[in-house]
Design an enzyme around this catalytic site. Structure first.
Site, PDB file in Angstrom:
ATOM      1  N   HIS A   1       0.824  -1.210   0.000  1.00  0.00           N
ATOM      2  CA  HIS A   1       0.000   0.000   0.000  1.00  0.00           C
ATOM      3  C   HIS A   1       0.857   1.257   0.000  1.00  0.00           C
ATOM      4  O   HIS A   1       1.604   1.505   0.942  1.00  0.00           O
ATOM      5  CB  HIS A   1      -0.925  -0.005   1.220  1.00  0.00           C
ATOM      6  CG  HIS A   1      -2.023   1.012   1.131  1.00  0.00           C
ATOM      7  ND1 HIS A   1      -2.987   0.984   0.151  1.00  0.00           N
ATOM      8  CD2 HIS A   1      -2.308   2.099   1.883  1.00  0.00           C
ATOM      9  CE1 HIS A   1      -3.819   1.986   0.315  1.00  0.00           C
ATOM     10  NE2 HIS A   1      -3.430   2.701   1.357  1.00  0.00           N
TER      11      HIS A   1
ATOM     12  N   HIS B   1       0.770   5.591  -1.252  1.00  0.00           N
ATOM     13  CA  HIS B   1       0.325   6.805  -1.942  1.00  0.00           C
ATOM     14  C   HIS B   1       1.600   7.611  -2.133  1.00  0.00           C
ATOM     15  O   HIS B   1       2.047   8.309  -1.214  1.00  0.00           O
ATOM     16  CB  HIS B   1      -0.656   7.614  -1.096  1.00  0.00           C
ATOM     17  CG  HIS B   1      -1.839   6.832  -0.593  1.00  0.00           C
ATOM     18  ND1 HIS B   1      -2.840   6.403  -1.410  1.00  0.00           N
ATOM     19  CD2 HIS B   1      -2.161   6.395   0.649  1.00  0.00           C
ATOM     20  CE1 HIS B   1      -3.747   5.742  -0.692  1.00  0.00           C
ATOM     21  NE2 HIS B   1      -3.355   5.716   0.550  1.00  0.00           N
TER      22      HIS B   1
ATOM     23  N   GLN C   1       2.481  11.276  -0.988  1.00  0.00           N
ATOM     24  CA  GLN C   1       2.537  11.608   0.440  1.00  0.00           C
ATOM     25  C   GLN C   1       3.959  11.529   1.007  1.00  0.00           C
ATOM     26  O   GLN C   1       4.234  12.086   2.072  1.00  0.00           O
ATOM     27  CB  GLN C   1       1.557  10.730   1.237  1.00  0.00           C
ATOM     28  CG  GLN C   1       0.106  11.090   0.900  1.00  0.00           C
ATOM     29  CD  GLN C   1      -0.938  10.208   1.567  1.00  0.00           C
ATOM     30  OE1 GLN C   1      -0.646   9.518   2.545  1.00  0.00           O
ATOM     31  NE2 GLN C   1      -2.154  10.218   1.045  1.00  0.00           N
TER      32      GLN C   1
ATOM     33  N   TYR D   1      -4.879   7.803  -6.654  1.00  0.00           N
ATOM     34  CA  TYR D   1      -6.161   8.493  -6.853  1.00  0.00           C
ATOM     35  C   TYR D   1      -6.048   9.959  -7.254  1.00  0.00           C
ATOM     36  O   TYR D   1      -7.060  10.608  -7.516  1.00  0.00           O
ATOM     37  CB  TYR D   1      -7.050   8.365  -5.614  1.00  0.00           C
ATOM     38  CG  TYR D   1      -6.476   8.927  -4.325  1.00  0.00           C
ATOM     39  CD1 TYR D   1      -6.650  10.256  -3.983  1.00  0.00           C
ATOM     40  CD2 TYR D   1      -5.753   8.120  -3.448  1.00  0.00           C
ATOM     41  CE1 TYR D   1      -6.142  10.775  -2.801  1.00  0.00           C
ATOM     42  CE2 TYR D   1      -5.239   8.620  -2.270  1.00  0.00           C
ATOM     43  CZ  TYR D   1      -5.426   9.944  -1.949  1.00  0.00           C
ATOM     44  OH  TYR D   1      -4.909  10.451  -0.787  1.00  0.00           O
TER      45      TYR D   1
ATOM     46  N   HIS E   1     -11.681   3.497  -3.552  1.00  0.00           N
ATOM     47  CA  HIS E   1     -11.004   4.222  -2.479  1.00  0.00           C
ATOM     48  C   HIS E   1     -11.446   3.724  -1.116  1.00  0.00           C
ATOM     49  O   HIS E   1     -10.643   3.465  -0.230  1.00  0.00           O
ATOM     50  CB  HIS E   1     -11.213   5.742  -2.572  1.00  0.00           C
ATOM     51  CG  HIS E   1     -10.479   6.460  -1.475  1.00  0.00           C
ATOM     52  ND1 HIS E   1     -11.034   6.668  -0.235  1.00  0.00           N
ATOM     53  CD2 HIS E   1      -9.225   6.942  -1.417  1.00  0.00           C
ATOM     54  CE1 HIS E   1     -10.134   7.264   0.540  1.00  0.00           C
ATOM     55  NE2 HIS E   1      -9.031   7.443  -0.159  1.00  0.00           N
TER      56      HIS E   1
ATOM     57  N   GLU F   1     -10.810   1.861   8.712  1.00  0.00           N
ATOM     58  CA  GLU F   1      -9.581   2.386   9.305  1.00  0.00           C
ATOM     59  C   GLU F   1      -9.876   3.216  10.547  1.00  0.00           C
ATOM     60  O   GLU F   1      -9.104   3.227  11.496  1.00  0.00           O
ATOM     61  CB  GLU F   1      -8.847   3.242   8.269  1.00  0.00           C
ATOM     62  CG  GLU F   1      -7.541   3.839   8.779  1.00  0.00           C
ATOM     63  CD  GLU F   1      -6.795   4.629   7.729  1.00  0.00           C
ATOM     64  OE1 GLU F   1      -7.380   4.933   6.675  1.00  0.00           O
ATOM     65  OE2 GLU F   1      -5.615   4.945   7.962  1.00  0.00           O
TER      66      GLU F   1
ATOM     67  N   HIS G   1      -5.915  -1.704   5.783  1.00  0.00           N
ATOM     68  CA  HIS G   1      -6.158  -1.340   7.188  1.00  0.00           C
ATOM     69  C   HIS G   1      -7.055  -2.368   7.892  1.00  0.00           C
ATOM     70  O   HIS G   1      -6.572  -3.109   8.726  1.00  0.00           O
ATOM     71  CB  HIS G   1      -6.695   0.092   7.358  1.00  0.00           C
ATOM     72  CG  HIS G   1      -5.860   1.118   6.673  1.00  0.00           C
ATOM     73  ND1 HIS G   1      -4.511   1.250   6.940  1.00  0.00           N
ATOM     74  CD2 HIS G   1      -6.147   2.042   5.729  1.00  0.00           C
ATOM     75  CE1 HIS G   1      -4.028   2.220   6.174  1.00  0.00           C
ATOM     76  NE2 HIS G   1      -4.990   2.707   5.437  1.00  0.00           N
TER      77      HIS G   1
ATOM     78  N   ASP H   1       2.198   2.997   2.978  1.00  0.00           N
ATOM     79  CA  ASP H   1       1.072   3.919   2.942  1.00  0.00           C
ATOM     80  C   ASP H   1       1.487   5.391   2.797  1.00  0.00           C
ATOM     81  O   ASP H   1       1.789   5.848   1.704  1.00  0.00           O
ATOM     82  CB  ASP H   1       0.210   3.658   4.200  1.00  0.00           C
ATOM     83  CG  ASP H   1      -1.132   4.370   4.185  1.00  0.00           C
ATOM     84  OD1 ASP H   1      -1.324   5.259   3.350  1.00  0.00           O
ATOM     85  OD2 ASP H   1      -1.996   4.064   5.012  1.00  0.00           O
TER      86      ASP H   1
HETATM   87  C1  NGQ Z   1      -5.691   8.362   1.533  1.00  0.00           C
HETATM   88  N1  NGQ Z   1      -4.910   7.454   3.606  1.00  0.00           N
HETATM   89  O1  NGQ Z   1      -6.524   8.240   0.643  1.00  0.00           O
HETATM   90  O2  NGQ Z   1      -4.568   8.810   1.315  1.00  0.00           O
HETATM   91  C2  NGQ Z   1      -6.074   7.944   2.926  1.00  0.00           C
HETATM   92  C3  NGQ Z   1      -6.649   9.091   3.687  1.00  0.00           C
HETATM   93  C4  NGQ Z   1      -9.136   8.964   3.364  1.00  0.00           C
HETATM   94  C5  NGQ Z   1      -5.042   6.591   4.615  1.00  0.00           C
HETATM   95  N2  NGQ Z   1      -6.232   6.133   4.846  1.00  0.00           N
HETATM   96  C6  NGQ Z   1      -7.871   9.698   3.112  1.00  0.00           C
HETATM   97  N3  NGQ Z   1      -4.028   6.225   5.332  1.00  0.00           N
HETATM   98  O3  NGQ Z   1      -9.118   7.815   3.795  1.00  0.00           O
HETATM   99  O4  NGQ Z   1     -10.174   9.553   3.112  1.00  0.00           O
HETATM  100 ZN    ZN Z   2      -4.182   4.458   1.939  1.00  0.00          ZN
END
Ligand code: NGQ
Ligand code: ZN
Length: 418
Positions: free
Chosen positions: A27, A29, A32, A92, A176, A205, A239, A290
């Site tokens: 996982h 992104h 980030q 995304y 998502h 999560e 998660h 992540d």
């Molecule tokens: C994300 N990240 O999409 O980057 C998510 C946060 C969400 C994590 N969940 C945003 N660690 O879940 O809306």
């Molecule tokens: Zn994530």
């Protein structure tokens, strides 16, 4: 004692060091990585995941294909140096900040693919479907516009990317979260999706999302997902932190993989995954970095175990009847789930070589090597990495480390100025 199929069977003393398997990072992104360490100041007395998310959205708003490429190459080089040889990129940030597609609607996806190819990490790209701002179906907020697709546009994106697949790249599919994708859209996508595409989803999560799901769907997220869909080995639940016992057993029985991201889950204040119950139920799991506050399988696996020790006040939790070594049990876990979660049998020819001369490994044997790798000290022990025959890390450093870091530095300074 270790049986021949155990992890010790995959650890070999070879010339120059200890050969261990490459690890799949389930996982990521990538963007980030550029904000790691920059959300650690209080913005509100009740700071939480949700206030962090606002900071993250402001950062996401600055990214474009070039900066995405620069950040992702830095990140993937760091992953390789740490012993990850595959990354599942949960992607995304698709469009321009106002939601208008780029001239090439796949421009951001292609920047990530180029970063993987140029650094040499194997990639499962997971284009993410993102349609709504909550369980109630509300529209995307201004900051979320660039994440959004209709089902047709999303399927076109996947169709356009699949021809790029080769033995280093797979294109899967992600939802998502249940917050962001209505049920009907999930069904349409799953009906159209090629059968070999792995499916990932963020789930359960935060307690807040469990409550919202209960309020709107009268079921908890995992309960609902397992009831409504044929969840099986193709699925990776990211998660899955907040589970009832029944849900824990339900995931284990489904054959799905849980992607646990211990350092990010700690950083975001998510809660602890019920690892012991899940292992006892025979559940499959892997790890992800992540948000990339840490880029190290050692730290993810170590904190997965330590979190459990801290709450149970016991030691040596991640073990099974056949595997009393915590390190081996953890490594075995990530290896067993990798092929299904990444969607292809990558990795057999990978080489991760640990430095047998490092102080942390003095006198190591096959039986304690993995425990010592995962639980002793903070120096990276990875000396050399080869992915599919290509040497990408030499003497602990990515072969393009300097050029990649220079471009990253310029890009980040620019992002921080904007
Ligand atoms: C994300 N990240 O999409 O980057 C998510 C946060 C969400 C994590 N969940 C945003 N660690 O879940 O809306
Ligand atoms: Zn994530």
């Amino acid at each position: 004692m270790s049986n021949p199929d155990s992890t010790a069977g995959q650890v070999h003393a070879i010339e120059g060091g200890w050969r261990v398997p490459g690890i799949a990072n389930l996982h990521s992104h990538a963007f980030q990585r550029a904000m790691a360490g920059m959300a650690e100041r209080q913005t509100h007395p009740e700071d939480s995941f949700w206030t962090w998310r606002e900071i993250m959205y402001r950062f996401a708003a600055r990214m474009d294909p070039d900066s995405t490429y620069a950040v992702a190459t830095q990140l993937y080089a760091e992953m390789l140096e740490a012993g990850y040889t595959t990354v599942c990129e949960f992607h995304y940030v698709h469009h321009q900040p106002d939601g208008t597609p780029y001239a090439d609607a796949a421009a951001m996806s292609k920047a990530l693919i180029a970063a993987a190819r140029d650094t040499g990490i194997r990639m499962t790209l997971l284009p993410v479907l993102y349609m709504t701002g909550g369980f109630d179906g509300r529209a995307l907020s201004a900051r979320q516009q660039r994440f959004g697709h209709g089902v047709d546009g999303f399927l076109r994106l996947i169709d356009g990317l699949r021809p790029l697949q080769d033995d280093q790249l797979r294109v899967g599919c992600a939802f998502h979260s249940l917050r962001a994708v209505p049920e009907a859209a999930m069904r349409e996508v799953l009906a159209a999706l090629p059968a070999d595409a792995p499916i990932h989803i963020h789930i359960a999560e935060q307690v807040g999302e469990v409550q919202d799901c209960l309020a709107v769907r009268n079921a908890r997220p995992v309960e609902w997902l397992l009831r409504e869909f044929q969840v099986d080995r193709r699925w990776t639940l990211v998660h899955a932190t907040h589970l009832t016992q029944e849900e824990t057993h339900g995931i284990a029985a489904s054959g799905a993989t849980v992607a646990i991201c211990p350092t990010t889950e700690a950083n975001l204040g998510d809660g602890l995954f019920p690892l012991r119950e899940y292992l006892q139920a025979g559940g499959r799991w892997g790890i992800g970095s992540d948000s990339h506050v840490s880029v190290s399988p050692v730290e993810e696996l170590r904190w997965l175990e330590y979190g459990q020790r801290l709450v149970t006040r016991h030691r040596n939790i991640a073990v099974t009847a056949d595997s009393p070594s915590v390190g081996e049990t953890l490594l075995q876990g990530v290896l067993e789930s990798a092929t299904d979660a990444i969607g292809f049998p990558g990795g057999k020819d990978d080489l991760v070589l640990l430095d047998a001369d490092a102080p942390a490994l003095v006198g190591a044997t096959r039986n304690d090597l993995v425990d010592r790798w995962l639980f002793a000290g903070n120096r990276s022990l990875v000396k050399q990495v080869r992915v599919a025959g290509r040497e990408v890390v030499t003497d602990g450093q990515h072969v393009e480390r300097e050029a990649i870091a220079r471009r990253y530095g310029e890009t980040l300074r620019q992002l921080l100025r904007d």
